[in-house]
Design an enzyme around this catalytic site. Structure first.
Site, short mmCIF file in Angstrom:
data_model
loop_
_atom_site.label_atom_id
_atom_site.label_comp_id
_atom_site.label_asym_id
_atom_site.label_seq_id
_atom_site.Cartn_x
_atom_site.Cartn_y
_atom_site.Cartn_z
N GLY A 118 0.78 -1.24 0.00
CA GLY A 118 0.00 0.00 0.00
C GLY A 118 0.80 1.28 0.00
O GLY A 118 0.27 2.34 0.30
N ALA A 163 -12.57 2.24 -2.98
CA ALA A 163 -13.98 2.21 -3.35
C ALA A 163 -14.13 3.14 -4.55
O ALA A 163 -13.29 4.02 -4.77
CB ALA A 163 -14.85 2.70 -2.19
N TYR A 190 -18.25 8.79 3.95
CA TYR A 190 -17.37 7.61 4.04
C TYR A 190 -18.12 6.36 3.56
O TYR A 190 -17.54 5.43 3.02
CB TYR A 190 -16.83 7.45 5.46
CG TYR A 190 -15.58 6.60 5.53
CD1 TYR A 190 -14.46 6.90 4.76
CD2 TYR A 190 -15.51 5.48 6.35
CE1 TYR A 190 -13.32 6.13 4.82
CE2 TYR A 190 -14.36 4.71 6.42
CZ TYR A 190 -13.28 5.03 5.65
OH TYR A 190 -12.14 4.24 5.71
N LYS A 218 -14.65 -1.15 6.38
CA LYS A 218 -13.76 -1.11 7.55
C LYS A 218 -14.34 -1.91 8.71
O LYS A 218 -13.60 -2.48 9.50
CB LYS A 218 -13.47 0.33 7.97
CG LYS A 218 -12.61 1.13 6.98
CD LYS A 218 -11.26 0.51 6.70
CE LYS A 218 -10.33 1.48 5.98
NZ LYS A 218 -9.07 0.84 5.52
N ILE A 254 -5.74 11.86 7.71
CA ILE A 254 -4.40 12.32 7.27
C ILE A 254 -4.51 12.63 5.78
O ILE A 254 -5.09 11.83 5.03
CB ILE A 254 -3.34 11.21 7.47
CG1 ILE A 254 -3.28 10.78 8.95
CG2 ILE A 254 -1.98 11.68 6.99
CD1 ILE A 254 -2.31 9.62 9.22
N THR A 258 -3.61 12.17 2.63
CA THR A 258 -2.88 11.30 1.69
C THR A 258 -3.63 11.32 0.36
O THR A 258 -4.67 11.96 0.23
CB THR A 258 -2.85 9.86 2.22
OG1 THR A 258 -4.21 9.40 2.31
CG2 THR A 258 -2.20 9.77 3.59
P1 NAD Z 1 -2.67 5.97 0.01
O1 NAD Z 1 -3.45 6.35 -1.19
O2 NAD Z 1 -1.31 6.49 0.14
O3 NAD Z 1 -2.64 4.39 0.18
C1 NAD Z 1 -3.66 3.55 -0.30
C2 NAD Z 1 -2.98 2.45 -1.08
O4 NAD Z 1 -3.92 1.46 -1.51
C3 NAD Z 1 -2.28 2.97 -2.35
O5 NAD Z 1 -0.91 2.64 -2.32
C4 NAD Z 1 -2.97 2.23 -3.47
O6 NAD Z 1 -2.11 1.89 -4.53
C5 NAD Z 1 -3.42 0.97 -2.72
N1 NAD Z 1 -4.42 0.20 -3.45
C6 NAD Z 1 -5.68 0.58 -3.83
N2 NAD Z 1 -6.27 -0.43 -4.51
C7 NAD Z 1 -5.37 -1.45 -4.55
C8 NAD Z 1 -5.39 -2.75 -5.15
N3 NAD Z 1 -6.44 -3.22 -5.81
N4 NAD Z 1 -4.27 -3.52 -5.01
C9 NAD Z 1 -3.19 -3.07 -4.34
N5 NAD Z 1 -3.12 -1.86 -3.77
C10 NAD Z 1 -4.20 -1.06 -3.88
O7 NAD Z 1 -3.59 6.45 1.25
P2 NAD Z 1 -3.46 6.14 2.82
O8 NAD Z 1 -4.30 7.17 3.46
O9 NAD Z 1 -2.06 5.96 3.21
O10 NAD Z 1 -4.24 4.75 2.96
C11 NAD Z 1 -3.69 3.61 3.56
C12 NAD Z 1 -4.69 2.93 4.49
O11 NAD Z 1 -4.94 3.79 5.59
C13 NAD Z 1 -6.04 2.64 3.87
O12 NAD Z 1 -6.49 1.38 4.33
C14 NAD Z 1 -6.92 3.73 4.43
O13 NAD Z 1 -8.26 3.34 4.48
C15 NAD Z 1 -6.33 3.84 5.81
N6 NAD Z 1 -6.66 5.07 6.54
C16 NAD Z 1 -6.42 6.30 6.00
C17 NAD Z 1 -6.72 7.45 6.70
C18 NAD Z 1 -6.51 8.81 6.11
O14 NAD Z 1 -7.16 9.77 6.56
N7 NAD Z 1 -5.61 8.98 5.15
C19 NAD Z 1 -7.25 7.35 8.00
C20 NAD Z 1 -7.46 6.07 8.55
C21 NAD Z 1 -7.16 4.94 7.81
C1 IMJ Z 2 -12.67 9.08 2.49
C2 IMJ Z 2 -13.91 9.42 1.96
C3 IMJ Z 2 -14.81 10.22 2.65
C4 IMJ Z 2 -14.49 10.69 3.91
C5 IMJ Z 2 -13.25 10.35 4.43
C6 IMJ Z 2 -12.33 9.55 3.73
N1 IMJ Z 2 -12.65 10.68 5.62
C7 IMJ Z 2 -11.42 10.13 5.70
C8 IMJ Z 2 -11.17 9.42 4.52
C9 IMJ Z 2 -13.29 11.52 6.64
C10 IMJ Z 2 -10.50 10.24 6.86
C11 IMJ Z 2 -9.91 8.67 4.17
N2 IMJ Z 2 -10.00 7.23 4.55
C12 IMJ Z 2 -10.04 6.93 5.97
C13 IMJ Z 2 -10.09 6.20 3.63
O1 IMJ Z 2 -10.16 5.06 4.06
C14 IMJ Z 2 -10.12 6.46 2.18
C15 IMJ Z 2 -10.41 5.48 1.30
C16 IMJ Z 2 -10.60 5.69 -0.12
C17 IMJ Z 2 -10.37 6.89 -0.78
C18 IMJ Z 2 -10.59 6.99 -2.15
C19 IMJ Z 2 -10.43 8.30 -2.90
C20 IMJ Z 2 -10.25 8.12 -4.37
C21 IMJ Z 2 -10.99 6.95 -4.96
N3 IMJ Z 2 -11.32 5.88 -4.18
C22 IMJ Z 2 -11.05 5.84 -2.83
N4 IMJ Z 2 -11.27 4.68 -2.16
C23 IMJ Z 2 -11.04 4.60 -0.84
O2 IMJ Z 2 -11.28 6.96 -6.16
#
Ligand code: NAD
Ligand code: IMJ
Length: 258
Positions: free
Chosen positions: A13, A95, A157, A164, A193, A195
């Site tokens: 990831g 998603a 979300y 999740k 965060i 990202t």
């Molecule tokens: P990110 O976009 O840097 O990482 C998401 C990763 O998922 C990417 O590297 C993408 O290539 C990979 N991915 C998506 N579909 C895939 C597939 N079919 N096969 C392999 N890899 C795939 O964003 P992030 O925020 O670092 O997300 C990492 C994890 O943290 C996720 O599970 C996300 O739900 C979780 N998370 C994120 C936040 C936030 O606010 N950013 C908060 C809580 C949890």
């Molecule tokens: C994502 C969507 C809506 C609200 C959200 C998020 N909040 C947070 C996130 C409040 C913190 C980030 N998050 C926790 C995720 O797990 C994001 C997952 C994600 C994000 C995208 C964006 C671009 C896309 N598909 C995605 N699928 C999963 O095309």
């Protein structure tokens, strides 16, 4: 202090230097672990390879977690090169963008299936591969990333919240199955965060960051490095009697009732 010296970690990831996986990779490397990375598609390979190489990664291979073949081939290469592993980091979610706004009730069958497949089932599939590569005498650690939207409604979300919830339940069932092999399974529930997965067109994302600053007990947003510190802690021997948990790195936001 090299608490993870000699440990081998697979990190799924990493997309760029803002990824939570990057914060975790840096923390595991600083603690002495050797790292292997996947990437999703050629365009991400160009970003992932230099980052991975800067941490001395020995394995950088493609893996789309929605494909059983790619999972098998990825872990096959890890087995070839290393023989075994100690740590699996699962930091993957996806998603359809159209399902991350508007009403959850409008989620399609295909959208639901995709989100649950990539974001939840992929932990089961990759933990199964990791189990085969972990030594039951030494045990191992599996860590995934989750978000509070699994427990409480976070507008937008939507289907990811449902994915999740399935992911967190999977952590508990995996912890039960893999416990006898000393494999410990956790989810880290991170605060918002900025990202790629968060900035990617989520219109009101700044409101979620603002909520943490205003309402969380610690009034500060969290970073990938904060998540990395906990991940490194969970992977070392001092955490050997912990498994099956969802641990929060969210400045305490989850304890608030109002
Ligand atoms: P990110 O976009 O840097 O990482 C998401 C990763 O998922 C990417 O590297 C993408 O290539 C990979 N991915 C998506 N579909 C895939 C597939 N079919 N096969 C392999 N890899 C795939 O964003 P992030 O925020 O670092 O997300 C990492 C994890 O943290 C996720 O599970 C996300 O739900 C979780 N998370 C994120 C936040 C936030 O606010 N950013 C908060 C809580 C949890
Ligand atoms: C994502 C969507 C809506 C609200 C959200 C998020 N909040 C947070 C996130 C409040 C913190 C980030 N998050 C926790 C995720 O797990 C994001 C997952 C994600 C994000 C995208 C964006 C671009 C896309 N598909 C995605 N699928 C999963 O095309």
């Amino acid at each position: 202090m090299s608490t993870l010296a000699g440990k081998k970690a697979v990190i799924l990831g990493l997309a760029n230097d803002r990824s939570i996986a990057w914060g975790i990779a840096q923390a595991l490397r600083a603690a002495g672990a050797e790292l292997a990375f996947n990437y999703l598609g050629e365009s991400l390979e160009r970003r992932v390879r230099p980052l991975a190489e800067s941490l001395g990664a020995s394995i950088i291979e493609p893996c789309d977690v929605s494909s059983d073949e790619q999972i098998a081939s990825f872990f096959g290469k890890v087995k070839e090169k290393w023989g075994g592993i100690d740590i699996l980091i699962h930091s993957v979610a996806f998603a359809n963008k159209t399902d991350l706004s508007g009403r959850f009730v409008d989620t399609t069958r295909d959208g639901f299936r995709l989100a649950l497949d990539v974001s939840a089932f992929s932990l089961v599939a990759t933990a199964r591969e990791a189990e085969k590569l972990m030594d039951p005498a030494k045990g191992g650690t599996v860590i995934t990333l989750t978000y509070y939207g699994s427990e409480k409604v976070m507008p937008g979300y939507n289907v990811m919240g449902v994915a999740k919830a399935a992911l967190e339940a999977s952590v508990r069932y995996l912890a039960h199955d893999l416990g006898p092999k000393k494999i410990r399974v956790h989810a880290i529930s991170a605060g918002p965060i900025k990202t790629l997965a968060a900035a990617g067109g989520i219109s009101n994302f700044r409101d979620f960051l603002g909520q943490i600053e205003q309402r969380a007990p610690l009034h500060e947003n969290v970073s990938p490095e904060d998540v990395g510190s906990l991940a490194a802690y969970l992977c070392q021997d001092g955490a050997r009697h912990m498994t099956g948990n969802v641990l929060y790195v969210d400045s305490g936001f989850n304890i608030m009732g109002a």
